[in-house]
Design a protein around this motif. Structure first.
Motif, PDB file in Angstrom:
ATOM      1  N   THR A 243      38.491  38.687  35.527  1.00  0.00           N
ATOM      2  CA  THR A 243      38.181  37.516  34.710  1.00  0.00           C
ATOM      3  C   THR A 243      38.447  37.854  33.249  1.00  0.00           C
ATOM      4  O   THR A 243      38.830  38.962  32.908  1.00  0.00           O
ATOM      5  CB  THR A 243      36.696  37.132  34.875  1.00  0.00           C
ATOM      6  OG1 THR A 243      35.891  38.214  34.368  1.00  0.00           O
ATOM      7  CG2 THR A 243      36.343  36.897  36.332  1.00  0.00           C
ATOM      8  N   ASN A 244      38.210  36.868  32.377  1.00  0.00           N
ATOM      9  CA  ASN A 244      38.413  37.096  30.946  1.00  0.00           C
ATOM     10  C   ASN A 244      37.484  38.180  30.399  1.00  0.00           C
ATOM     11  O   ASN A 244      37.779  38.829  29.406  1.00  0.00           O
ATOM     12  CB  ASN A 244      38.181  35.791  30.173  1.00  0.00           C
ATOM     13  CG  ASN A 244      39.264  34.770  30.470  1.00  0.00           C
ATOM     14  OD1 ASN A 244      40.371  35.141  30.834  1.00  0.00           O
ATOM     15  ND2 ASN A 244      38.942  33.495  30.334  1.00  0.00           N
ATOM     16  N   GLN A 245      36.355  38.373  31.076  1.00  0.00           N
ATOM     17  CA  GLN A 245      35.400  39.380  30.617  1.00  0.00           C
ATOM     18  C   GLN A 245      35.717  40.767  31.173  1.00  0.00           C
ATOM     19  O   GLN A 245      35.019  41.728  30.899  1.00  0.00           O
ATOM     20  CB  GLN A 245      33.966  38.984  31.035  1.00  0.00           C
ATOM     21  CG  GLN A 245      33.405  37.796  30.280  1.00  0.00           C
ATOM     22  CD  GLN A 245      34.012  36.485  30.729  1.00  0.00           C
ATOM     23  OE1 GLN A 245      34.336  36.302  31.895  1.00  0.00           O
ATOM     24  NE2 GLN A 245      34.184  35.548  29.802  1.00  0.00           N
ATOM     25  N   GLY A 246      36.772  40.870  31.979  1.00  0.00           N
ATOM     26  CA  GLY A 246      37.182  42.169  32.496  1.00  0.00           C
ATOM     27  C   GLY A 246      36.537  42.547  33.812  1.00  0.00           C
ATOM     28  O   GLY A 246      36.866  43.571  34.389  1.00  0.00           O
ATOM     29  N   SER A 247      35.615  41.731  34.320  1.00  0.00           N
ATOM     30  CA  SER A 247      34.979  42.036  35.588  1.00  0.00           C
ATOM     31  C   SER A 247      35.860  41.538  36.734  1.00  0.00           C
ATOM     32  O   SER A 247      36.709  40.672  36.562  1.00  0.00           O
ATOM     33  CB  SER A 247      33.599  41.361  35.673  1.00  0.00           C
ATOM     34  OG  SER A 247      33.725  39.967  35.518  1.00  0.00           O
ATOM     35  N   VAL A 248      35.635  42.108  37.918  1.00  0.00           N
ATOM     36  CA  VAL A 248      36.442  41.724  39.071  1.00  0.00           C
ATOM     37  C   VAL A 248      36.089  40.307  39.495  1.00  0.00           C
ATOM     38  O   VAL A 248      34.919  39.940  39.576  1.00  0.00           O
ATOM     39  CB  VAL A 248      36.205  42.707  40.237  1.00  0.00           C
ATOM     40  CG1 VAL A 248      36.910  42.230  41.491  1.00  0.00           C
ATOM     41  CG2 VAL A 248      36.681  44.102  39.855  1.00  0.00           C
ATOM     42  N   ASN A 249      37.120  39.495  39.754  1.00  0.00           N
ATOM     43  CA  ASN A 249      36.924  38.139  40.258  1.00  0.00           C
ATOM     44  C   ASN A 249      36.834  38.222  41.787  1.00  0.00           C
ATOM     45  O   ASN A 249      37.848  38.463  42.446  1.00  0.00           O
ATOM     46  CB  ASN A 249      38.112  37.264  39.841  1.00  0.00           C
ATOM     47  CG  ASN A 249      37.926  35.812  40.244  1.00  0.00           C
ATOM     48  OD1 ASN A 249      37.292  35.519  41.245  1.00  0.00           O
ATOM     49  ND2 ASN A 249      38.486  34.925  39.456  1.00  0.00           N
ATOM     50  N   PRO A 250      35.648  38.047  42.377  1.00  0.00           N
ATOM     51  CA  PRO A 250      35.483  38.277  43.816  1.00  0.00           C
ATOM     52  C   PRO A 250      36.359  37.382  44.680  1.00  0.00           C
ATOM     53  O   PRO A 250      36.959  37.856  45.650  1.00  0.00           O
ATOM     54  CB  PRO A 250      33.996  37.991  44.050  1.00  0.00           C
ATOM     55  CG  PRO A 250      33.353  38.163  42.712  1.00  0.00           C
ATOM     56  CD  PRO A 250      34.372  37.713  41.714  1.00  0.00           C
ATOM     57  N   LYS A 251      36.448  36.090  44.363  1.00  0.00           N
ATOM     58  CA  LYS A 251      37.238  35.174  45.185  1.00  0.00           C
ATOM     59  C   LYS A 251      38.709  35.556  45.179  1.00  0.00           C
ATOM     60  O   LYS A 251      39.375  35.540  46.220  1.00  0.00           O
ATOM     61  CB  LYS A 251      37.067  33.729  44.698  1.00  0.00           C
ATOM     62  CG  LYS A 251      35.755  33.088  45.087  1.00  0.00           C
ATOM     63  CD  LYS A 251      35.752  31.611  44.730  1.00  0.00           C
ATOM     64  CE  LYS A 251      34.456  30.943  45.145  1.00  0.00           C
ATOM     65  NZ  LYS A 251      34.447  29.483  44.824  1.00  0.00           N
ATOM     66  N   THR A 252      39.212  35.900  44.003  1.00  0.00           N
ATOM     67  CA  THR A 252      40.620  36.279  43.912  1.00  0.00           C
ATOM     68  C   THR A 252      40.859  37.587  44.660  1.00  0.00           C
ATOM     69  O   THR A 252      41.905  37.770  45.289  1.00  0.00           O
ATOM     70  CB  THR A 252      41.051  36.427  42.439  1.00  0.00           C
ATOM     71  OG1 THR A 252      40.664  35.262  41.721  1.00  0.00           O
ATOM     72  CG2 THR A 252      42.545  36.604  42.328  1.00  0.00           C
TER      73      THR A 252
END
Length: 268
Positions: A133-142
Motif C-alpha cells: 500500500t502507500n504506507q509500505g505495508s503488505v496489501n493482503p488482498k493483492t
C-alpha cells in the motif's frame, strides 16, 4: 362486487403505470454515437475551455471513484451520468482525461470490451510495488490475488477451482471459513476478483457434477507481468525461471526456448 372490481382495476392501472414509468426510465438512455470531427469543432465553439476542463475533471473523478473498487466503467454510463449535454465534444473531453491519467497519475485508461465499450484503469506495477500500500505495508488482498494468478500461470492458463481452494488451505486461508482479514474468502475470489476483471470463473463444459475453473481476467493480462510471476515462483522454489521451459516460453514469447547453459526441468 363492483367496489372490488373498481379497486382491482385501479390497482392494475397503478401497477401498469409503474411498469410503464420504469420502462420509460430504462428507455430514456439515448444510444450514443461517436461525434465526427466537424461536430466536435462546432461543439467546442459553443463552450469555453474552462467548461471543457471542468467536465474532464468530473470524468476523471467518476472513473477514480469506480476504480477504488476496481469496477469497470461503461461508456454508456459515463455519457449518461457525467458527460450529459457535452456528448458532442466527447472525444475532446476523453483526450484530456487520458492526458490527466497519464501525466498526473501515471495510469492508463484501457478499453477491454470494444463492443460494449467498457474501460478500466491499469497501472503496470512491479510485483513488490503491487503488493504494498502507500504506507509500505503488505496489501493482503493483492497478495492473495498474486498467489492465485501465479498458480494459474504455472498451470498454463486454466486451473480447476479445487486446486485453488487446496492451495489457499495450505496458506491457512480456508474458503469454507470466514477469515479475519479477507472475510468471505470464496466470495472475494469468485465475485470481487471476477468483477474487477482480475479473474475469470467459468464452468467446465460437460462436467457432472458441475465443475468450474479459474483463468486470468482481462485486467490481469494488462497489469500483471508474466516474467515477474515466473521470477517470483523461482524465488519461492529456489529454481531458475528457465527451469520451467513451457512457462518460460509463455512469459518470453519472443525469446523462444531456454538456452543450453540452463537446461530445462519438468514442471512440478
Amino acid at each position: 362486487m363492483s367496489q372490488r372490481k373498481r379497486l382491482s382495476n385501479t390497482q392494475g392501472a397503478s401497477q401498469n403505470k409503474r411498469r410503464s414509468d420504469s420502462l420509460a426510465e430504462d428507455d430514456s438512455e439515448v444510444p450514443f454515437t461517436q461525434p465526427s470531427s466537424s461536430q466536435v469543432q462546432r461543439g467546442l465553439a459553443r463552450v469555453s475551455n474552462a467548461q471543457v476542463e471542468q467536465k474532464a475533471a468530473e470524468v476523471v473523478q467518476y472513473i477514480m471513484v469506480k476504480d477504488q473498487k476496481k469496477i469497470p466503467v461503461r461508456r454508456a454510463d459515463l455519457v449518461k451520468h457525467v458527460i450529459k449535454d457535452y456528448r458532442n465534444i466527447y472525444p475532446e473531453i476523453m483526450k484530456r482525461v487520458l492526458q490527466t491519467f497519464s501525466q498526473v497519475f501515471g495510469l492508463e485508461l484501457v478499453e477491454i470490451d470494444t463492443k460494449a465499450h467498457v474501460y478500466i484503469l491499469i497501472n503496470k506495477l512491479e510485483p513488490h510495488e503491487a503488493l504494498t500500500t502507500n504506507q509500505g505495508s503488505v496489501n493482503p488482498k493483492t497478495g492473495l490475488l498474486w498467489v492465485i494468478l501465479s498458480v494459474i500461470f504455472m498451470k498454463r492458463g486454466a486451473v480447476k477451482e479445487g486446486l485453488i481452494w487446496n492451495t489457499l488451505k495450505k496458506l491457512r486461508v480456508d474458503p469454507g471459513e470466514r477469515h479475519e482479514v479477507f472475510g468471505d474468502v470464496k466470495k472475494l475470489v469468485t465475485d470481487e476478483f471476477v468483477r474487477q476483471r482480475y479473474l475469470e470463473y467459468v464452468r467446465i463444459p460437460h462436467t457432472e457434477p458441475l465443475e468450474c475453473e479459474f483463468r486470468w481476467g482481462q485486467r490481469a493480462e494488462l497489469e500483471v507481468s508474466k516474467p515477474q510471476i515466473l521470477h517470483f515462483m523461482g524465488q519461492l522454489h529456489e529454481r531458475e525461471p528457465q527451469s520451467w521451459s513451457q512457462q518460460y516460453r509463455d512469459a518470453h514469447p519472443s525469446l523462444g526456448a531456454p538456452g543450453p547453459s540452463q537446461p530445462s526441468r519438468s514442471q512440478r
